[in-house]
Design an enzyme around this catalytic site. Structure first.
Site, PDB file in Angstrom:
ATOM      1  N   GLY A  67      -7.764   9.337  10.453  1.00 44.83           N
ATOM      2  CA  GLY A  67      -7.992   9.398  11.886  1.00 44.83           C
ATOM      3  C   GLY A  67      -9.047  10.377  12.335  1.00 44.83           C
TER       4      GLY A  67
ATOM      5  N   ASN B 274      -8.448   1.791  10.517  1.00 39.81           N
ATOM      6  CA  ASN B 274      -7.625   1.460  11.674  1.00 39.81           C
ATOM      7  C   ASN B 274      -8.134   2.177  12.916  1.00 39.81           C
ATOM      8  OD1 ASN B 274      -4.010   1.463  12.336  1.00 39.81           O
ATOM      9  ND2 ASN B 274      -5.694   0.824  13.595  1.00 39.81           N
ATOM     10  N   THR B 275      -8.056   3.502  12.909  1.00 40.92           N
ATOM     11  CA  THR B 275      -8.394   4.283  14.096  1.00 40.92           C
ATOM     12  C   THR B 275      -9.817   4.040  14.568  1.00 40.92           C
ATOM     13  OG1 THR B 275      -6.855   5.994  13.332  1.00 40.92           O
ATOM     14  CG2 THR B 275      -8.401   6.615  15.060  1.00 40.92           C
TER      15      THR B 275
ATOM     16  N   ALA C 192      -9.350   5.648   5.017  1.00 42.36           N
ATOM     17  CA  ALA C 192      -9.213   6.771   5.951  1.00 42.36           C
ATOM     18  C   ALA C 192     -10.516   7.544   6.132  1.00 42.36           C
ATOM     19  CB  ALA C 192      -8.115   7.740   5.515  1.00 42.36           C
ATOM     20  N   GLY C 193     -10.759   7.937   7.384  1.00 37.48           N
ATOM     21  CA  GLY C 193     -11.867   8.822   7.705  1.00 37.48           C
ATOM     22  C   GLY C 193     -13.110   8.150   8.239  1.00 37.48           C
TER      23      GLY C 193
ATOM     24  N   LYS D 207       0.859  -1.181   0.000  1.00 35.81           N
ATOM     25  CA  LYS D 207       0.000   0.000   0.000  1.00 35.81           C
ATOM     26  C   LYS D 207       0.897   1.234   0.000  1.00 35.81           C
ATOM     27  CE  LYS D 207      -3.059   2.841   2.641  1.00 35.81           C
ATOM     28  NZ  LYS D 207      -3.326   3.287   4.029  1.00 35.81           N
TER      29      LYS D 207
END
Length: 269
Positions: A166, A214-215, A192-193, A105
């Site tokens: 995040g 992830n977050t 993301a987001g 990635k």
């Protein structure tokens, strides 16, 4: 189970997966919690920031590979890289550490505050890596033109952000995401987001092939439970997309038929 669902497989480059949820390995309390969250998510692809996670490069530290469930596909990423050269170097290191592993990635960041991608450096790095036979999944902004350029370079998947990394803001620009999907010949995955399961479902309902997060899992009060919730959000969104939603209408439409009801027959008489 519907035949449509039985045949519904995520294909990225030369790889095939049943799960459309991709998860990261950062921000967890420890590797044990990381493992438990991955198992709860039923993800088959796990992304790893090589600059921040030990995969064997530090011999005296715990190795994440010892905690991953069997059968997981590793997706080394270039998180924390701000130049083309750094990103390419990390991908080459990943291939050396993982015995010729080519699926990576790519992300080249342009600013430490927003963590938005440097698209010029990303395009340059993608060209180099594709020429070296890497299978590149690439993080980018939600610009349809840049997304198409990355596809034309030869990236096996394009991964536009839903919102800043995040942030948990969800899909901020669904129209651009749909535009990217409609013009793509490679899988489009939101990266993301995402903040919660409904965000994941929305991304999938738009037609994304998958979501990387992830977050949203790691910073939940209960990461293991949230990992399970995300699994179901992805499934619900994908099934809704395949089923085809009803059209939106300005006016009401009765769910029960009006014709041949008692009131309708009385009115005709």
């Amino acid at each position: 189970m519907s035949k449509v669902l039985e045949d519904d497989v995520l294909r990225i480059g030369q790889h095939s997966f049943q799960s459309r949820l991709l998860v990261g390995t950062g921000k967890y309390a420890d590797f044990e919690q990381t493992r438990a969250a991955i198992i709860a998510s039923e993800a088959e692809i796990v992304t790893v920031a090589l600059r921040r996670t030990n995969l064997g490069q530090e011999k005296n530290q715990a190795n994440l590979l010892d905690y991953l469930p069997e059968g997981i596909t590793l997706l080394p990423n270039t998180a924390g890289c701000y130049t083309c050269d750094d990103a390419v170097r990390v991908c080459r290191l990943a291939r050396d550490l993982l015995s010729g592993h080519n699926l990576v990635k790519l992300e080249v960041l342009g600013d430490p505050t927003t963590l938005y991608p440097d698209v010029v450096a990303t395009l340059k790095a993608a060209e180099i890596l594709v020429a070296e036979d890497f299978e590149v999944m690439v993080y980018t902004n939600d610009d349809p033109i840049v997304a198409k350029q990355l596809e034309q370079i030869g990236c096996v998947s394009v991964m536009p952000l839903a919102a800043p990394i995040g942030s948990g803001l969800g899909v901020c620009n669904p129209h651009n995401i749909v535009s990217i999907i409609e013009n793509a010949k490679v899988p489009i995955l939101v990266d993301a987001g995402v903040g919660t399961a409904s965000d994941a479902a929305i991304a999938m309902e738009l037609g994304c092939e998958g979501v990387l997060m992830n977050t949203a899992i790691a910073e939940a009060d209960d990461p293991i439970l949230m990992a399970s919730a995300m699994k179901h959000g992805i499934l619900a969104g994908r099934q809704a997309y395949l089923a085809g939603r009803m059209p939106k209408r300005k006016n009401a439409s009765a769910s029960s038929p009006i014709e041949n009801t008692i009131a309708a027959r009385r009115d005709r008489n």
